[in-house]
Write an enzyme that holds these catalytic residues in place. Structure first.
Site, PDB file in Angstrom:
ATOM      1  N   TYR A 131       0.870  -1.084  -0.131  1.00 36.78           N
ATOM      2  CA  TYR A 131       0.030   0.104  -0.061  1.00 36.78           C
ATOM      3  C   TYR A 131       0.892   1.097   0.018  1.00 36.78           C
ATOM      4  CZ  TYR A 131      -3.779  -3.357   1.188  1.00 36.78           C
ATOM      5  OH  TYR A 131      -4.631  -4.148   1.102  1.00 36.78           O
TER       6      TYR A 131
HETATM    7  N1  LIG Z   1      -6.520  -8.117   0.543  1.00 37.25           N
HETATM    8  C1  LIG Z   1      -7.037  -7.396  -0.812  1.00 37.25           C
HETATM    9  O1  LIG Z   1      -6.463  -7.569  -1.810  1.00 37.25           O
HETATM   10  C2  LIG Z   1      -7.362  -5.984  -0.388  1.00 37.25           C
HETATM   11  C3  LIG Z   1      -7.887  -5.480  -1.960  1.00 37.25           C
HETATM   12  C4  LIG Z   1      -8.922  -4.250  -1.065  1.00 37.25           C
HETATM   13  C5  LIG Z   1      -8.659  -3.852   0.035  1.00 37.25           C
HETATM   14  N2  LIG Z   1      -8.254  -4.552   1.273  1.00 37.25           N
HETATM   15  C6  LIG Z   1      -8.215  -4.089   2.434  1.00 37.25           C
HETATM   16  O2  LIG Z   1      -9.543  -3.791   2.678  1.00 37.25           O
HETATM   17  C7  LIG Z   1      -9.742  -2.361   3.259  1.00 37.25           C
HETATM   18  C8  LIG Z   1     -10.953  -1.706   2.815  1.00 37.25           C
HETATM   19  O3  LIG Z   1     -11.036  -1.749   1.551  1.00 37.25           O
HETATM   20  P1  LIG Z   1     -12.026  -0.608   0.677  1.00 37.25           P
HETATM   21  O4  LIG Z   1     -11.502   0.780   1.037  1.00 37.25           O
HETATM   22  O5  LIG Z   1     -11.975  -0.778  -0.798  1.00 37.25           O
HETATM   23  O6  LIG Z   1     -13.173  -0.829   1.345  1.00 37.25           O
HETATM   24  P2  LIG Z   1     -14.728  -0.353   1.370  1.00 37.25           P
HETATM   25  O7  LIG Z   1     -15.151  -0.244   2.559  1.00 37.25           O
HETATM   26  O8  LIG Z   1     -15.374  -1.175   0.377  1.00 37.25           O
HETATM   27  O9  LIG Z   1     -14.777   1.031   0.573  1.00 37.25           O
HETATM   28  C9  LIG Z   1     -14.104   2.182   1.344  1.00 37.25           C
HETATM   29  C10 LIG Z   1     -14.683   3.376   0.608  1.00 37.25           C
HETATM   30  O10 LIG Z   1     -16.112   3.398   1.033  1.00 37.25           O
HETATM   31  C11 LIG Z   1     -16.335   4.741   1.090  1.00 37.25           C
HETATM   32  N3  LIG Z   1     -17.162   4.809   2.535  1.00 37.25           N
HETATM   33  C12 LIG Z   1     -16.915   4.250   3.622  1.00 37.25           C
HETATM   34  N4  LIG Z   1     -17.649   4.432   4.759  1.00 37.25           N
HETATM   35  C13 LIG Z   1     -18.634   4.998   4.087  1.00 37.25           C
HETATM   36  C14 LIG Z   1     -19.688   5.828   4.728  1.00 37.25           C
HETATM   37  N5  LIG Z   1     -19.987   5.523   6.076  1.00 37.25           N
HETATM   38  N6  LIG Z   1     -20.727   6.550   4.031  1.00 37.25           N
HETATM   39  C15 LIG Z   1     -20.262   7.024   2.683  1.00 37.25           C
HETATM   40  N7  LIG Z   1     -18.933   6.335   2.342  1.00 37.25           N
HETATM   41  C16 LIG Z   1     -18.135   5.639   2.894  1.00 37.25           C
HETATM   42  C17 LIG Z   1     -15.176   5.726   1.343  1.00 37.25           C
HETATM   43  O11 LIG Z   1     -14.951   6.415  -0.269  1.00 37.25           O
HETATM   44  P3  LIG Z   1     -14.465   7.780  -0.222  1.00 37.25           P
HETATM   45  O12 LIG Z   1     -13.168   7.649   0.109  1.00 37.25           O
HETATM   46  O13 LIG Z   1     -15.028   7.840  -1.950  1.00 37.25           O
HETATM   47  O14 LIG Z   1     -15.292   8.753   0.441  1.00 37.25           O
HETATM   48  C18 LIG Z   1     -14.054   4.586   1.377  1.00 37.25           C
HETATM   49  O15 LIG Z   1     -13.024   4.930   0.790  1.00 37.25           O
HETATM   50  C19 LIG Z   1      -8.422  -1.735   2.621  1.00 37.25           C
HETATM   51  O16 LIG Z   1      -8.099  -0.489   3.312  1.00 37.25           O
HETATM   52  C20 LIG Z   1      -7.256  -2.751   2.740  1.00 37.25           C
HETATM   53  O17 LIG Z   1      -7.252  -2.996   4.230  1.00 37.25           O
HETATM   54  C21 LIG Z   1      -7.352  -5.726   0.918  1.00 37.25           C
END
Ligand SMILES: NC(=O)c1ccc[n+]([C@@H]2O[C@H](COP(=O)([O-])OP(=O)(O)OC[C@H]3O[C@@H](n4cnc5c(N)ncnc54)[C@H](OP(=O)(O)O)[C@@H]3O)[C@@H](O)[C@H]2O)c1
Length: 318
Positions: free
Chosen positions: A54
């Site tokens: 990351y």
């Molecule tokens: N192992 C893997 O291959 C892999 C892949 C992907 C992710 N991950 C892990 O999973 C974690 C989460 O991934 P993700 O960021 O894609 O997760 P997500 O929870 O699906 O999406 C997060 C995004 O949703 C929006 N959000 C979150 N809470 C909100 C709310 N209450 N109201 C409105 N919008 C909201 C924000 O977007 P905005 O920023 O646009 O406002 C935030 O950046 C990562 O940090 C990482 O640790 C792992």
């Protein structure tokens, strides 16, 4: 809640740190990340996930900085596999790369050990025996407490678990996979395998990278910093049938007087996952995620959330 068969207890919300860093427009640096981590810890979140790749280490550095003085309160998870340089040995799950990378991760995180060390993807060029022996050695050396894995095919995970058992090595205690209301392919093979094997499910992108929060509307030109700089968000969702699911989430959220994010997370929690790994770029994101623990869905509400789903091609294994 226990992390699968392991004795360690983790909160039912895990804070993901892919959003902390400088690799893309949508990410946030240490000053904006600080109140998010502080609020998460204050709300009882004790489980935090990052990865070496990351922002090429910047996410781990930020987390290390923010956990100064509070390290022991947190179950810190990080990962290895992705490219950290241009040379052939700068990636993958060889013994050489794993030993190099744990050293780098621990330095950036400012800690002597990682609580959960995860393989980020399958390495098609390294025998799984080599990887598992290296991970086993890290546990013996005290650099790692538990080992986990992330997205792969179920046959690969079954092979890894079987290999650990056959050789008497540490076993993966958790599976970090892609699972949310708009991507449910893991229900076919991986999730039943994990349940059978007592492996904790800690799904990533539980809100489909923000798509499930209602931020993007059907027939409207979508825009956000994340959409502009996160190609996976653009490529993986936005099908008409994905909007059908989002609109159903919106309907339920209105009926229940809660946010769409809360409904989407409550659904995952009700499916029995140990902890969704949420992404946050604002304090409110963590607050809503923790509040999802109080949202209960009836059997009928769950049926309504699920009935419009249309299968996706496999997304996120490579
Ligand atoms: N192992 C893997 O291959 C892999 C892949 C992907 C992710 N991950 C892990 O999973 C974690 C989460 O991934 P993700 O960021 O894609 O997760 P997500 O929870 O699906 O999406 C997060 C995004 O949703 C929006 N959000 C979150 N809470 C909100 C709310 N209450 N109201 C409105 N919008 C909201 C924000 O977007 P905005 O920023 O646009 O406002 C935030 O950046 C990562 O940090 C990482 O640790 C792992």
């Amino acid at each position: 809640m226990n992390l699968g068969r392991a004795g360690v207890k983790v909160s039912r919300i895990c804070l993901g740190c892919m959003s902390f860093g400088n690799a893309a427009e949508w990410m946030i640096e240490v000053d904006e990340a600080r109140p998010i981590v502080e609020r998460a810890l204050d709300l009882g979140v004790n489980f935090i996930d990052t990865a070496n790749v990351y922002s090429r280490g910047r996410s781990e550095e930020i987390l290390g900085e923010l956990l100064k003085g509070r390290r022991d309160e947190v179950v810190v998870a990080t990962k290895v596999h992705g490219a950290m340089g241009e040379e052939p040995n700068d990636r993958g799950l060889s013994r050489l790369h794993i030993f190099q990378q744990i050293a780098g991760s621990l330095k950036r995180l400012g800690t002597d050990y990682a609580d959960l060390y995860q393989t980020h993807r399958w390495d098609y060029e390294t025998p799984v025996e080599e990887t598992l022996r290296a991970l086993n050695d890290l546990v013996r050396l005290g650099k790692v407490r538990y080992i986990g894995a992330s997205s792969m095919y179920a046959w690969q995970f079954a092979k890894a678990l079987w290999t650990s058992d056959r050789l008497g090595l540490e076993r993966f205690v958790s599976m970090q996979n892609h699972y949310n209301l708009c991507y449910r392919e893991e229900e076919r093979e991986m999730i039943p395998l994990c349940r059978d094997q007592g492996v904790a499910l800690i799904p990533w992108s539980p809100l489909a990278r923000g798509f499930l929060t209602g931020r993007y509307k059907r027939n409207e030109a979508p825009d956000s910093p994340r959409l502009r700089s996160d190609r996976w968000l653009k490529e993986r969702f936005f099908r008409p049938e994905d909007f059908d699911v989002v609109e159903r989430v919106e309907e339920l959220a209105k009926e229940k007087g809660v946010s769409m994010a809360q409904v989407a997370l409550a659904w995952l929690l009700a499916k029995g996952v140990t902890a969704p790994i949420i992404g946050a770029t604002k304090v409110q994101h963590v607050e809503e995620a923790v509040a999802a623990l109080d949202v209960h869905l009836t059997v009928e509400e769950t049926r309504r959330l699920e009935e419009l789903y249309k299968p996706h091609p496999v997304l996120g294994h490579t």
